[in-house]
Scaffold this active site. Sequence first.
Site, PDB file in Angstrom:
ATOM      1  N   LYS A 169     -40.226  32.275  -2.715  1.00 36.50           N
ATOM      2  CA  LYS A 169     -39.984  31.128  -3.100  1.00 36.50           C
ATOM      3  C   LYS A 169     -41.083  30.013  -2.537  1.00 36.50           C
ATOM      4  O   LYS A 169     -41.062  29.045  -2.933  1.00 36.50           O
ATOM      5  CB  LYS A 169     -38.666  30.339  -3.258  1.00 36.50           C
ATOM      6  CG  LYS A 169     -37.920  30.208  -1.856  1.00 36.50           C
ATOM      7  CD  LYS A 169     -36.480  29.581  -2.222  1.00 36.50           C
ATOM      8  CE  LYS A 169     -35.830  29.783  -0.663  1.00 36.50           C
ATOM      9  NZ  LYS A 169     -34.336  29.315  -1.195  1.00 36.50           N
ATOM     10  N   TRP A 207     -22.528  31.855   7.954  1.00 34.07           N
ATOM     11  CA  TRP A 207     -23.134  30.924   9.007  1.00 34.07           C
ATOM     12  C   TRP A 207     -23.629  29.630   8.756  1.00 34.07           C
ATOM     13  O   TRP A 207     -23.019  28.546   9.222  1.00 34.07           O
ATOM     14  CB  TRP A 207     -24.504  31.873   9.338  1.00 34.07           C
ATOM     15  CG  TRP A 207     -25.279  31.187  10.581  1.00 34.07           C
ATOM     16  CD1 TRP A 207     -24.720  30.111  11.426  1.00 34.07           C
ATOM     17  CD2 TRP A 207     -26.715  31.288  10.450  1.00 34.07           C
ATOM     18  NE1 TRP A 207     -25.884  29.703  11.884  1.00 34.07           N
ATOM     19  CE2 TRP A 207     -27.160  30.482  11.604  1.00 34.07           C
ATOM     20  CE3 TRP A 207     -27.591  32.145  10.032  1.00 34.07           C
ATOM     21  CZ2 TRP A 207     -28.465  30.222  12.076  1.00 34.07           C
ATOM     22  CZ3 TRP A 207     -28.966  31.585  10.305  1.00 34.07           C
ATOM     23  CH2 TRP A 207     -29.254  31.007  11.616  1.00 34.07           C
ATOM     24  N   SER A 254     -23.466  40.877  19.680  1.00 35.66           N
ATOM     25  CA  SER A 254     -24.635  40.519  18.688  1.00 35.66           C
ATOM     26  C   SER A 254     -25.825  39.897  19.662  1.00 35.66           C
ATOM     27  O   SER A 254     -25.642  39.245  20.664  1.00 35.66           O
ATOM     28  CB  SER A 254     -24.149  39.121  17.946  1.00 35.66           C
ATOM     29  OG  SER A 254     -25.136  38.814  17.191  1.00 35.66           O
ATOM     30  N   TYR A 264     -19.438  28.718  13.843  1.00 37.70           N
ATOM     31  CA  TYR A 264     -20.057  28.076  12.658  1.00 37.70           C
ATOM     32  C   TYR A 264     -19.299  27.135  11.876  1.00 37.70           C
ATOM     33  O   TYR A 264     -17.893  27.079  11.855  1.00 37.70           O
ATOM     34  CB  TYR A 264     -19.788  29.275  11.594  1.00 37.70           C
ATOM     35  CG  TYR A 264     -20.826  30.512  11.773  1.00 37.70           C
ATOM     36  CD1 TYR A 264     -21.744  30.405  12.797  1.00 37.70           C
ATOM     37  CD2 TYR A 264     -20.385  31.680  11.086  1.00 37.70           C
ATOM     38  CE1 TYR A 264     -22.180  31.597  13.183  1.00 37.70           C
ATOM     39  CE2 TYR A 264     -21.265  32.923  11.345  1.00 37.70           C
ATOM     40  CZ  TYR A 264     -21.971  32.718  12.431  1.00 37.70           C
ATOM     41  OH  TYR A 264     -22.816  33.980  12.578  1.00 37.70           O
ATOM     42  N   GLY A 300     -25.704  35.738   2.750  1.00 36.69           N
ATOM     43  CA  GLY A 300     -25.144  34.397   2.612  1.00 36.69           C
ATOM     44  C   GLY A 300     -25.236  33.665   1.359  1.00 36.69           C
ATOM     45  O   GLY A 300     -26.029  34.515   0.692  1.00 36.69           O
ATOM     46  N   GLN A 331     -22.883  23.252   4.485  1.00 37.11           N
ATOM     47  CA  GLN A 331     -23.813  23.147   3.662  1.00 37.11           C
ATOM     48  C   GLN A 331     -23.459  23.049   2.243  1.00 37.11           C
ATOM     49  O   GLN A 331     -23.946  22.463   1.454  1.00 37.11           O
ATOM     50  CB  GLN A 331     -24.934  24.427   3.737  1.00 37.11           C
ATOM     51  CG  GLN A 331     -26.090  24.043   3.126  1.00 37.11           C
ATOM     52  CD  GLN A 331     -26.965  25.298   3.212  1.00 37.11           C
ATOM     53  OE1 GLN A 331     -26.693  26.245   3.161  1.00 37.11           O
ATOM     54  NE2 GLN A 331     -28.472  24.935   3.689  1.00 37.11           N
ATOM     55  N   ASN A 335     -27.737  39.761  -4.754  1.00 36.38           N
ATOM     56  CA  ASN A 335     -27.827  40.293  -3.555  1.00 36.38           C
ATOM     57  C   ASN A 335     -26.924  41.786  -3.499  1.00 36.38           C
ATOM     58  O   ASN A 335     -27.442  42.623  -2.957  1.00 36.38           O
ATOM     59  CB  ASN A 335     -27.414  39.703  -2.520  1.00 36.38           C
ATOM     60  CG  ASN A 335     -28.714  38.497  -2.198  1.00 36.38           C
ATOM     61  OD1 ASN A 335     -29.902  38.680  -2.689  1.00 36.38           O
ATOM     62  ND2 ASN A 335     -28.046  37.330  -1.442  1.00 36.38           N
TER      63      ASN A 335
END
Length: 334
Positions: free
Chosen positions: A216, A21, A152, A54, A285, A27, A295
């Site tokens: 974090k 995404w 979704s 996206y 992601g 990014q 993950n």
Amino acid sequence: MHFRYLGNSGLKISEIIYGNWLTHGSQVENDTATASVHAALDAGITTFDTADAYANTAAEKVLGDALKGQRRQSLEIFTKVYWPTGPSGHNDTGLSRKHIMESINGSLERLGTDYVDLYQAHRYDYETPLEETMQAFADLVRAGKVLYVGVSEWTAEQLRAGHALAKDLGFQLISNQPQYSMLWRVIEEKVVPTSEELGISQIVWSPVAQGVLTGKYKPGAELPEGSRATDDKGGASAIKRFLTDDVLTAVQKLQPIADEAGLTLAQLAVAWVLQNPNVAGAIVGASRPEQVESNAKAAGVELDEAVLARIDEAILPVAVTDPSHTKSPESRVA
């Protein structure tokens, strides 16, 4: 890696799903994106989720390029249609037959495949008759361009109506893709019970609450430099709702629970959503390959009732549970 059936179907998907995404095409650089996809494959992830919207179609192209050379039959590739693409003209959005038919052709070309395993209505379209939308999906299934159909962020009522139409048209609606995490539980009251009744699985996004459940972000502290919360293009607006001292203080209480389970906070968060039997997979992601590797270790983790109770004690008081938060735009965004 562990695998689960998607809805009332024979399709199995990996419990951990790689999603792009906020990363591919925007990014992170393409070589890093490719390395992250390959790390996912190395970790046993076979399911990949994207959408035409996206990075305004760029994310699909990056994913397609990264998967070149892989055995197509060994992968499950998911994409979506609804949000504006291209120049955002008056028919470049929504779930009209025109937009769906044009969008699938563009997605297949960018992904470098003849079909997608799951094609999802990215939101509910109040401006298009549901019958028109479901007929278009039925035609794509019969044409072999789409194997399965999902949605979704649909409400329980919308799922019920879509499922009934799909059945009448000779195909199944097998999945819903909602936001779901320890902090965002809006599907639990209505969407999940309805889905269980209808044979629809959840494919959940943001199981780590846009990074907040990694721990974090500290209460009273400056936002970490380079984090998503400081990146207007990388989801800063989506994460704001969780950046309150009461939420961040509650998240810090999860650290000893994760430590005792031998997990990172992120792994604990992903494992938590997978404890819900209606969840078929959790989308993660990554901006770096090592994040994917970490993950992926949440697959197959079992949290006992005592651990789940401790998590609820820490987080439930600050979690969002109101089912009215499941909604789509009342008019198309163009």
